[in-house]
Design a protein around this motif. Structure first.
Motif, PDB file in Angstrom:
ATOM      1  N   ARG A  50      -6.310  -5.466   4.360  1.00  0.00           N
ATOM      2  CA  ARG A  50      -8.473  -5.226   5.053  1.00  0.00           C
ATOM      3  C   ARG A  50      -8.356  -6.243   5.822  1.00  0.00           C
ATOM      4  N   SER A  51      -7.963  -7.417   6.035  1.00  0.00           N
ATOM      5  CA  SER A  51      -9.084  -8.669   6.729  1.00  0.00           C
ATOM      6  C   SER A  51      -7.779  -9.201   7.424  1.00  0.00           C
ATOM      7  N   ALA A  52      -8.032  -9.564   8.972  1.00  0.00           N
ATOM      8  CA  ALA A  52      -6.593  -9.620  10.181  1.00  0.00           C
ATOM      9  C   ALA A  52      -6.902 -10.779   9.225  1.00  0.00           C
ATOM     10  N   LEU A  53      -7.062 -11.957   8.276  1.00  0.00           N
ATOM     11  CA  LEU A  53      -7.349 -12.896   7.726  1.00  0.00           C
ATOM     12  C   LEU A  53      -6.901 -13.516   6.422  1.00  0.00           C
ATOM     13  N   ASP A  54      -6.343 -11.865   5.686  1.00  0.00           N
ATOM     14  CA  ASP A  54      -5.356 -11.450   4.197  1.00  0.00           C
ATOM     15  C   ASP A  54      -3.916 -12.435   4.420  1.00  0.00           C
ATOM     16  N   PRO A  55      -3.864 -13.610   4.451  1.00  0.00           N
ATOM     17  CA  PRO A  55      -2.888 -14.154   4.060  1.00  0.00           C
ATOM     18  C   PRO A  55      -1.361 -13.335   3.548  1.00  0.00           C
ATOM     19  N   ALA A  56      -1.831 -12.739   2.292  1.00  0.00           N
ATOM     20  CA  ALA A  56      -0.901 -11.574   1.572  1.00  0.00           C
ATOM     21  C   ALA A  56      -1.136 -10.903   1.243  1.00  0.00           C
ATOM     22  N   PRO A  57      -1.071  -9.537   2.002  1.00  0.00           N
ATOM     23  CA  PRO A  57      -1.245  -8.221   1.631  1.00  0.00           C
ATOM     24  C   PRO A  57      -0.550  -7.764   1.450  1.00  0.00           C
ATOM     25  N   ALA A  58      -1.025  -6.156  -0.052  1.00  0.00           N
ATOM     26  CA  ALA A  58       0.023  -6.109  -0.887  1.00  0.00           C
ATOM     27  C   ALA A  58       0.702  -5.169  -0.337  1.00  0.00           C
ATOM     28  N   PHE A  59       2.042  -5.441  -0.575  1.00  0.00           N
ATOM     29  CA  PHE A  59       3.273  -3.911   0.347  1.00  0.00           C
ATOM     30  C   PHE A  59       3.055  -2.513  -0.508  1.00  0.00           C
ATOM     31  N   ILE A  60       2.615  -1.790   0.626  1.00  0.00           N
ATOM     32  CA  ILE A  60       2.392  -0.413   0.116  1.00  0.00           C
ATOM     33  C   ILE A  60       3.836   0.540   0.559  1.00  0.00           C
ATOM     34  N   GLY A  61       4.693   0.454   1.007  1.00  0.00           N
ATOM     35  CA  GLY A  61       5.838   1.036   2.224  1.00  0.00           C
ATOM     36  C   GLY A  61       4.943   2.424   2.827  1.00  0.00           C
ATOM     37  N   LEU A  62       5.117   3.954   2.612  1.00  0.00           N
ATOM     38  CA  LEU A  62       5.025   4.902   3.501  1.00  0.00           C
ATOM     39  C   LEU A  62       3.306   4.853   2.596  1.00  0.00           C
ATOM     40  N   GLY A  63       2.549   4.010   1.788  1.00  0.00           N
ATOM     41  CA  GLY A  63       1.483   4.446   1.084  1.00  0.00           C
ATOM     42  C   GLY A  63       0.680   5.181   2.380  1.00  0.00           C
ATOM     43  N   ASN A  64       0.187   4.255   3.791  1.00  0.00           N
ATOM     44  CA  ASN A  64      -0.494   4.296   5.021  1.00  0.00           C
ATOM     45  C   ASN A  64      -0.462   5.484   6.403  1.00  0.00           C
ATOM     46  N   TYR A  65       1.522   5.894   5.411  1.00  0.00           N
ATOM     47  CA  TYR A  65       1.698   7.297   6.429  1.00  0.00           C
ATOM     48  C   TYR A  65       1.027   8.121   6.199  1.00  0.00           C
ATOM     49  N   ILE A  66       1.592   8.205   4.323  1.00  0.00           N
ATOM     50  CA  ILE A  66       1.271   9.644   3.585  1.00  0.00           C
ATOM     51  C   ILE A  66      -0.571   9.360   3.725  1.00  0.00           C
ATOM     52  N   GLY A  67      -1.271   8.711   3.329  1.00  0.00           N
ATOM     53  CA  GLY A  67      -2.457   8.848   3.411  1.00  0.00           C
ATOM     54  C   GLY A  67      -3.373   9.546   4.912  1.00  0.00           C
ATOM     55  N   MET A  68      -2.399   8.834   6.013  1.00  0.00           N
ATOM     56  CA  MET A  68      -2.307   9.484   7.417  1.00  0.00           C
ATOM     57  C   MET A  68      -2.460  10.357   7.366  1.00  0.00           C
ATOM     58  N   LEU A  69      -1.091  10.923   6.984  1.00  0.00           N
ATOM     59  CA  LEU A  69      -1.094  12.609   6.830  1.00  0.00           C
ATOM     60  C   LEU A  69      -1.975  13.815   6.359  1.00  0.00           C
ATOM     61  N   SER A  87     -13.403  -1.567  13.416  1.00  0.00           N
ATOM     62  CA  SER A  87     -14.548  -1.445  12.700  1.00  0.00           C
ATOM     63  C   SER A  87     -14.215  -0.678  11.080  1.00  0.00           C
ATOM     64  N   ASP A  88     -13.343  -0.483  10.742  1.00  0.00           N
ATOM     65  CA  ASP A  88     -13.346  -0.305   9.145  1.00  0.00           C
ATOM     66  C   ASP A  88     -12.559  -1.512   8.591  1.00  0.00           C
ATOM     67  N   GLN A  89     -11.506  -2.454   9.958  1.00  0.00           N
ATOM     68  CA  GLN A  89     -10.770  -3.111   8.853  1.00  0.00           C
ATOM     69  C   GLN A  89      -9.970  -3.116   8.250  1.00  0.00           C
ATOM     70  N   ASN A  90      -9.482  -1.964   8.523  1.00  0.00           N
ATOM     71  CA  ASN A  90      -8.191  -0.822   7.506  1.00  0.00           C
ATOM     72  C   ASN A  90      -7.046  -1.509   8.236  1.00  0.00           C
ATOM     73  N   PHE A  91      -6.350  -2.082   9.022  1.00  0.00           N
ATOM     74  CA  PHE A  91      -5.187  -2.542   9.839  1.00  0.00           C
ATOM     75  C   PHE A  91      -3.709  -2.113   9.241  1.00  0.00           C
ATOM     76  N   GLY A  92      -3.851  -1.619   8.423  1.00  0.00           N
ATOM     77  CA  GLY A  92      -2.288  -0.808   7.461  1.00  0.00           C
ATOM     78  C   GLY A  92      -2.453   0.679   8.056  1.00  0.00           C
ATOM     79  N   MET A  93      -3.885   1.087   7.553  1.00  0.00           N
ATOM     80  CA  MET A  93      -3.858   2.649   8.659  1.00  0.00           C
ATOM     81  C   MET A  93      -3.619   2.288   9.717  1.00  0.00           C
ATOM     82  N   GLY A  94      -4.592   1.704  10.818  1.00  0.00           N
ATOM     83  CA  GLY A  94      -4.707   1.568  12.267  1.00  0.00           C
ATOM     84  C   GLY A  94      -3.339   1.881  12.668  1.00  0.00           C
ATOM     85  N   SER A  95      -2.441   1.139  12.129  1.00  0.00           N
ATOM     86  CA  SER A  95      -1.559   0.809  12.211  1.00  0.00           C
ATOM     87  C   SER A  95      -0.349   1.645  12.089  1.00  0.00           C
ATOM     88  N   ALA A  96      -0.340   2.643  11.229  1.00  0.00           N
ATOM     89  CA  ALA A  96       0.237   3.827  11.506  1.00  0.00           C
ATOM     90  C   ALA A  96       0.172   4.827  11.955  1.00  0.00           C
TER      91      ALA A  96
END
Lengths: 309, 435
Positions: free
Chosen positions: A55-74, A272-281
């Motif tokens: 959720r931030s480009a400067l987050d040094p330790a984001p949480a691992f959520i596996g396929l969570g972003n892909y599931i959320g996206m679908l 814009s939303d700083q949701n880089f995980g979802m954006g990458s998915a």
């Protein structure tokens, strides 16, 4: 024959081979660095980020959520809606560009006087940067001071100025028009290259046989243009599917998200939303969709005897 | 030749692993390594890269003057400004954060929660003089505050003012007293249409952008509404919210508002008024300068400006559009950055540029020498700054805002009824806030 006599040429061969291998690696190094550094490494990073809740480009330790972003996206209706808009943009812009590009190519291939001049002029829209093209069309379609409204009013076609970009479906079609205006010359040049490769004797023989213009076009021109068309279809499909800049500059996804295609939605989600995980998915979804489209096209095109691919 | 596919793949894998090694998923290190709140002492030197908005407020020429004065006074510091459109500013800040490209950023009043929580900007509370809290406009201070800590310095206070074309009004027999309320404005607009003075008298910035939320906020405040309740939940689908959006929809339907408004940003509203065909528009303080720009405007000297018209119970809170300067955590030169910020926010620098942006300092508003620079706007701002409405101060404001932008447009374009659009916006917005 002694064993030494046998081993000496082998050692020489082995030594030569090692030198050749080293030289080959040296020659390949720039390409390897480019492919892995510029293409594969960013792709790897995108896959990696898509597995985390970043959720931030400067987050040094984001949480691992596996396929969570892909599931959320679908599960997101917005993603499917933007994919639908992207397919519409791709299919319609490709159809428009192919039809007008072919017509333009046929004209440019005709024995016209000052043909070189027409061929030069036709490049101009393609040479204009996309952002400039978008700004120009945004100005033309402006509801208050746009050139299109002024022209149509002067001609008596409309009495009141029309807000061309204020209705979602109309805005999408006008963005397609702006994109097609810029890209059709490129398509025309690809097809023109194909047309110039068709032997003139075939047309002469067909004329002797009494074939009319339309029959010559269907029986000779179109089949022999399949290799050029196939290249155009693959290239333009990929480009149209990842359309971003013209949307960003002309409508910013509006009105009412009517032009929010998947690349634009991905950008908004990531930056814009700083949701880089979802954006990458979502970026990986675009990669996958383009790969599937290309493979499908190539498979279809390979069934054609005339295909170059 | 022993150059096999496996060898190539191995090399690629090794490169990828090497690239990945030693850095986190985002490539960021612990933000605690960022600039400290307090100054380090000594004379600041070096280069300050500053990212600025190119829209309302100081122009590039104004900035050139300010920077020139600053570098003359501080020859050991170099300043590199970069200007971007407001619409690109947030994303430019985000994309440059990891690289630490900029030392100072121009920050909108809606961004401190996001940037502070994500540790993108430095807490500068220890650097801020206590006198600022009493000497500066409250709305301006808000742009730099989050959880009562300063994450920057106020750049300038701002709200949307109401601009009107006095020539068109005179032709329609409308007076300034007739347009002190929104009801009066709508009635005046209808009169202008009936008399053929203006085809669509009002222009708005209702494009799918932050601009539409600002206009919505301004109207929402005048109807006595708010974005959130005391617990922070979104509530703008209540009666004032519905009245606000209904007014927007109705004015588009009856033609009092320019039909192109759903595609306009603030610059388009200025251009519409500059052309002389549009009578009314909401815009930032610097719009008065642009309406009187002889190179671009046909209405020089013909426009008036006032605080926003009142709505229910004479309420008129203007949307708080103040901006701040913040130091990024990636800044390699925070002391020099703060030195520049102190200079740019000082009264001596801000007062002479009052035609472009209102000064931070309360005393400037009663100083005749400053007021005479931009008397009409000062008069309007004195009233307008008395009360303001804040957009939601939440971490994921951009997401909430984009939801609201789309739903407002759904209502404006007749895709959804007003209540449904607002209910959907509030439901999605609250879901976004929750998680």
């Amino acid at each position: 024959m002694s064993t030494d006599a046998v081993r000496t040429p082998r050692r020489r061969r082995s030594s030569t081979s090692r030198v050749q291998t080293r030289f080959a690696w040296l020659l390949l190094a720039p390409a390897i660095l480019t492919v892995f550094g510029v293409v594969l490494f960013p792709l790897y990073r995108t896959v990696l980020v898509s597995l985390f809740d970043v959720r931030s480009a400067l987050d040094p330790a984001p949480a691992f959520i596996g396929l969570g972003n892909y599931i959320g996206m679908l599960q997101s209706p917005s993603v499917w809606a933007s994919l639908g808009r992207t397919f519409y943009f791709t299919v319609v812009s490709l159809a428009v560009e192919l039809v007008f590009g072919l017509a333009l190519a046929l004209l440019l291939n005709a024995p016209l006087r000052a043909r070189w001049l027409f061929r030069t002029l036709i490049v101009i829209p393609w040479a204009i940067p996309t952002i400039v093209n978008a700004a120009m069309w945004r100005g033309i379609f402006n509801a208050q001071y746009g050139a299109l409204n002024a022209l149509l009013t002067q001609l008596g076609v409309i009495h009141d100025y029309v807000p061309w970009l204020s209705e979602p479906w109309q805005a999408m079609n006008l963005v397609i028009l702006a994109d097609a205006w810029k890209t059709t010359p490129l398509v025309a040049f690809f097809l023109l290259a194909g047309l110039t490769g068709i032997p003139h004797e075939i047309y002469e023989a067909a004329a002797v046989d009494g074939l009319g213009w339309w029959k010559r076009f269907r029986a000779i021109t179109l089949p022999l243009l399949v290799p050029a068309i196939s290249i155009v279809v693959v290239l333009r499909t990929v480009e149209a599917f990842k359309v971003f800049d013209i949307i960003y500059a002309m409508t910013r996804g509006g009105p009412a998200n009517g032009t929010a295609v998947i690349s634009y939605y991905t950008y908004v989600t990531a930056f814009s939303d700083q949701n880089f995980g979802m954006g990458s998915a979502m970026a990986m979804l675009i990669v996958l969709a383009i790969a599937v489209l290309c493979l499908t096209y190539l498979r279809l095109i390979r069934t054609s005897d005339m295909s170059l691919l | 030749m022993i150059l096999t596919r496996r060898a190539l793949m191995f090399t690629g894998g090794a490169l990828v692993a090497a690239g990945a090694a030693g850095c986190s998923v985002t490539g960021a290190s612990d933000p605690a390594a960022g600039p400290t709140s307090a100054g380090t002492g000594g004379v600041p030197t070096g280069t300050v890269n500053i990212l600025l908005m190119k829209q309302a407020g100081w122009t590039e020429e104004d900035w050139a003057t300010v920077i020139s004065k600053f570098t003359t006074a501080n020859p050991e510091i170099t300043v590199n400004p970069t200007f971007v459109a407001y619409e690109a500013l947030h994303d430019k800040i985000v994309t440059s954060a990891a690289a630490g490209t900029y030392d100072v950023i121009h920050m909108d009043v809606i961004w401190p929660p996001e940037f502070a929580e994500k540790k993108m900007i430095a807490d500068v509370t220890d650097r801020v003089p206590s006198s600022w809290k009493t000497d500066m406009q409250g709305g301006a201070l808000q742009a730099a505050l989050y959880k009562e800590q300063f994450y920057g310095a106020p750049a300038f206070p701002s709200t949307k003012l109401f601009y009107y074309n006095k020539d068109l009004m005179a032709k329609a027999g409308v007076t300034e007293d007739d347009i002190t309320t929104w009801e009066g404005v709508m009635k005046a607009a209808r009169t202008m249409m009936e008399k053929g003075v203006s085809k669509n008298p009002i222009a708005w910035s209702w494009s799918q952008a932050e601009a539409v939320v600002c206009d919505f906020a301004q109207l929402l405040g005048s109807f006595g509404g708010a974005f959130t309740d005391a617990s922070g939940k979104l509530i703008f689908n209540d009666t004032p919210g519905q009245q606000t959006l209904q007014l927007m929809v109705d004015s588009l339907k009856d033609g009092t508002s320019a039909p192109g408004s759903p595609t306009f940003l603030e610059d388009d509203v200025i251009k519409a008024m500059q052309s002389g065909d549009t009578a009314f528009g909401l815009n930032w303080e610097s719009a008065f300068r642009d309406l009187n720009d002889e190179k671009a405007s046909k209405v020089v000297g013909k426009c008036g400006v006032s605080a926003t018209p009142t709505g229910a119970d004479n309420m008129r809170p203007g949307v708080n559009g103040a901006m701040a300067f913040a130091i990024t955590v990636g800044s390699k030169n925070p002391d020099a950055a703060w030195k520049l910020i102190e200079f740019a926010t000082s009264q001596g620098v801000q007062d002479p540029l009052a035609e472009s942006a209102m000064p931070n300092w309360i005393s400037s508003y009663s100083n005749p020498d400053v007021v005479k620079i931009n008397p009409e706007v000062f008069k309007a701002c004195k009233v307008a700054y008395a009360e303001s409405i804040l957009r939601p101060q939440v971490v994921n404001y951009n997401k909430v805002s984009s939801i609201l932008q789309v739903e407002i447009q759904n209502a404006l374009l007749g895709i959804k009824p007003v209540k449904t659009a607002l209910d959907d916006a509030v439901t999605q917005g609250n879901q976004s806030l929750a998680g």
